[in-house]
Design an enzyme around this catalytic site. Structure first.
Site, PDB file in Angstrom:
ATOM      1  CB  SER A 177      11.161   6.855  17.490  1.00 32.58           C
ATOM      2  OG  SER A 177      11.002   7.943  15.985  1.00 32.58           O
ATOM      3  CD  GLU A 201       9.753  12.592  14.782  1.00 33.64           C
ATOM      4  OE1 GLU A 201       9.872  13.586  15.956  1.00 33.64           O
ATOM      5  OE2 GLU A 201      10.271  13.006  14.463  1.00 33.64           O
ATOM      6  CE1 TYR A 204       5.287   7.477  17.281  1.00 35.65           C
ATOM      7  CE2 TYR A 204       7.567   8.404  16.147  1.00 35.65           C
ATOM      8  CZ  TYR A 204       6.928   7.172  16.526  1.00 35.65           C
ATOM      9  OH  TYR A 204       7.810   6.199  16.047  1.00 35.65           O
TER      10      TYR A 204
HETATM   11  O1  G4F Z   1       7.541  10.766   6.018  1.00 33.87           O
HETATM   12  P1  G4F Z   1       7.484  11.590   7.250  1.00 33.87           P
HETATM   13  O2  G4F Z   1       6.048  11.951   7.769  1.00 33.87           O
HETATM   14  O3  G4F Z   1       8.237  10.937   8.395  1.00 33.87           O
HETATM   15  P2  G4F Z   1       8.280  11.421  10.492  1.00 33.87           P
HETATM   16  O4  G4F Z   1       7.478  11.967  10.930  1.00 33.87           O
HETATM   17  O5  G4F Z   1       9.813  11.667  10.051  1.00 33.87           O
HETATM   18  O6  G4F Z   1       7.858  10.137  11.201  1.00 33.87           O
HETATM   19  C1  G4F Z   1       8.434   8.619  10.655  1.00 33.87           C
HETATM   20  O7  G4F Z   1       9.682   8.229  10.916  1.00 33.87           O
HETATM   21  C2  G4F Z   1      10.055   8.278  12.334  1.00 33.87           C
HETATM   22  C3  G4F Z   1      11.654   8.301  12.626  1.00 33.87           C
HETATM   23  O8  G4F Z   1      11.716   6.843  12.705  1.00 33.87           O
HETATM   24  C4  G4F Z   1       8.985   8.005  13.359  1.00 33.87           C
HETATM   25  F1  G4F Z   1       9.067   7.362  14.459  1.00 33.87           F
HETATM   26  C5  G4F Z   1       7.644   7.755  13.138  1.00 33.87           C
HETATM   27  O9  G4F Z   1       6.791   7.155  13.501  1.00 33.87           O
HETATM   28  C6  G4F Z   1       7.483   7.830  11.405  1.00 33.87           C
HETATM   29  O10 G4F Z   1       8.065   6.246  10.934  1.00 33.87           O
HETATM   30  O11 G4F Z   1       7.777  13.285   7.567  1.00 33.87           O
HETATM   31  C7  G4F Z   1       9.200  13.346   7.000  1.00 33.87           C
HETATM   32  C8  G4F Z   1       9.577  14.789   6.523  1.00 33.87           C
HETATM   33  C9  G4F Z   1       9.084  15.530   7.362  1.00 33.87           C
HETATM   34  O12 G4F Z   1      10.190  16.208   7.811  1.00 33.87           O
HETATM   35  C10 G4F Z   1       7.657  16.495   6.929  1.00 33.87           C
HETATM   36  O13 G4F Z   1       7.917  17.797   7.428  1.00 33.87           O
HETATM   37  O14 G4F Z   1       8.607  14.789   5.563  1.00 33.87           O
HETATM   38  C11 G4F Z   1       8.727  15.860   5.501  1.00 33.87           C
HETATM   39  N1  G4F Z   1       7.537  16.021   4.720  1.00 33.87           N
HETATM   40  C12 G4F Z   1       7.357  17.373   4.030  1.00 33.87           C
HETATM   41  N2  G4F Z   1       6.365  17.848   2.911  1.00 33.87           N
HETATM   42  C13 G4F Z   1       6.041  15.831   4.378  1.00 33.87           C
HETATM   43  C14 G4F Z   1       5.391  16.208   3.203  1.00 33.87           C
HETATM   44  N3  G4F Z   1       5.917  15.127   5.209  1.00 33.87           N
HETATM   45  C15 G4F Z   1       4.604  14.494   5.055  1.00 33.87           C
HETATM   46  N4  G4F Z   1       3.774  13.045   5.572  1.00 33.87           N
HETATM   47  N5  G4F Z   1       3.824  15.027   3.920  1.00 33.87           N
HETATM   48  C16 G4F Z   1       4.202  16.349   3.547  1.00 33.87           C
HETATM   49  O15 G4F Z   1       3.682  16.436   2.311  1.00 33.87           O
END
Ligand code: G4F
Length: 324
Positions: free
Chosen positions: A126, A128, A150
């Site tokens: 990832s 990450e 993670y």
């Molecule tokens: O959709 P996210 O929760 O994905 P994140 O944390 O980037 O992780 C995903 O991608 C990684 C890389 O492939 C994987 F390793 C992991 O397993 C997963 O698939 O968040 C994306 C972005 C972040 O910057 C977060 O801070 O969206 C921002 N965000 C803003 N508001 C939010 C929100 N994320 C979430 N989940 N919920 C919100 O309300």
């Protein structure tokens, strides 16, 4: 050709199963027993192919059951996608994340070494891994600096795979995949949360959507494009590690703009920000350079971010309108 997929019921696992079936593979997958007991909800992503695959109930944290499955299936390719995948910056529940992501990966590698040493192995790494990255765009030579439980587990899985490759000659590949989304994305991830919220607002089921930082940026690709890269890695003469990314950053705000405007709505009238969803800001953006995958695998992402979000909107309109 016979393939075993851990995490087959998830977004990537289900797209990969479809890809492999289309290529004539015999496809086996590992699911939790509870998923088999609730197929209508838990195995929804596999509904088109459920009769063409063989599912084996097991927990990836249980060495003996994993051993028996590998012994029975004797896979020629193994795609290890199962993991606890929601990024926990607060380190909530870190012990169970470590247990599934680290021990699960270690068990499978060790079992393959013992009883299927010629089986090719894909590990779902990832972006990450890069965490607090030192530079951008990141490629296969960028130092890792994970900053979530993670991310640490994914770095461990990455190094385990490298070690089994170097020390035992296993054909092990790491895919360092950036965010990838689709109509099968879990509702906790931000693209799906935005799409679902926008559709619910359009249909009059709710009136607002609460998000974290709208200026957060990600390199978002399309999951079916990414599973092609996984397969391609295992078709090469030599095992190797590859960054899989689009190289393009979009913000959470842009995602809102596309999703809401595709249904004639203005996101600014409906989206609220709550700091409880904020995460530590990235000083260096997570954006990938997948030139190596392009050159060696002839892989490139096909669907654009806008096309992907619009597809997700259409799917959620259909799903919610039909009561799903
Ligand atoms: O959709 P996210 O929760 O994905 P994140 O944390 O980037 O992780 C995903 O991608 C990684 C890389 O492939 C994987 F390793 C992991 O397993 C997963 O698939 O968040 C994306 C972005 C972040 O910057 C977060 O801070 O969206 C921002 N965000 C803003 N508001 C939010 C929100 N994320 C979430 N989940 N919920 C919100 O309300």
């Amino acid at each position: 050709m016979k393939a075993l997929i851990t995490g087959i019921s998830g977004q990537d696992g289900s797209f990969l199963a479809e890809l492999l079936l289309a290529k004539g593979y015999e496809v086996h997958g590992i699911v939790r027993r509870s998923e088999l007991e609730n197929p209508d909800t838990s195995l929804q992503n596999l509904k088109e192919v459920i009769n063409q695959i063989t599912l084996h109930p097991a927990s990836i944290e249980a060495y003996p059951s994993m051993f028996q499955i590998v012994q029975r299936v004797k896979p020629e390719e193994c795609y290890h996608l199962a993991a606890s995948s929601f990024v926990s910056y607060s380190f909530d529940d870190e012990f169970s994340i470590f247990n599934s992501n680290v021990n699960g990966t270690h068990y499978i590698l060790s079992i393959l070494k013992e009883i299927a040493p010629l089986c090719k192995f894909y590990f779902a790494g990832s972006s990450e891994l890069f965490g607090r990255a030192s530079s951008y765009p990141q490629n296969e030579n960028t130092p890792f600096h994970p900053r979530s439980a993670y991310g640490i587990t994914k770095a461990t899985g990455y190094y385990l795979t490298c070690n089994y490759r170097d020390n035992y000659g296993l054909f092990g590949c790491n895919g360092i995949a950036y965010n990838h989304e689709s109509t099968r994305r879990g509702h906790e991830f931000v693209t799906r949360k935005i799409v679902r919220g926008a559709v619910q607002i359009k249909l009059g089921l709710t009136h607002e959507l609460v998000l974290g930082n709208l200026d957060a940026k990600r390199d978002w690709g399309y999951a079916p494009d990414y599973v092609k890269a996984m397969w391609l890695m295992l078709q090469q003469d030599q095992p190797d590690d590859y960054v899989i990314a689009t190289g393009i950053l979009h913000s959470v705000r842009e995602c809102c703009e596309i999703a809401f405007s595709s249904m004639g709505l203005n996101y600014e009238e409906h989206v609220k920000v709550d700091p409880k969803f904020f995460r530590p800001a990235e000083e260096v953006p997570l954006v990938g350079d997948s030139s190596k995958a392009h050159e060696k695998l002839n892989w490139k992402p096909e669907k654009s971010f806008r096309e992907m979000i619009e597809e997700m909107v259409e799917c959620d309109i259909a799903e919610i309108s039909s009561g799903r």
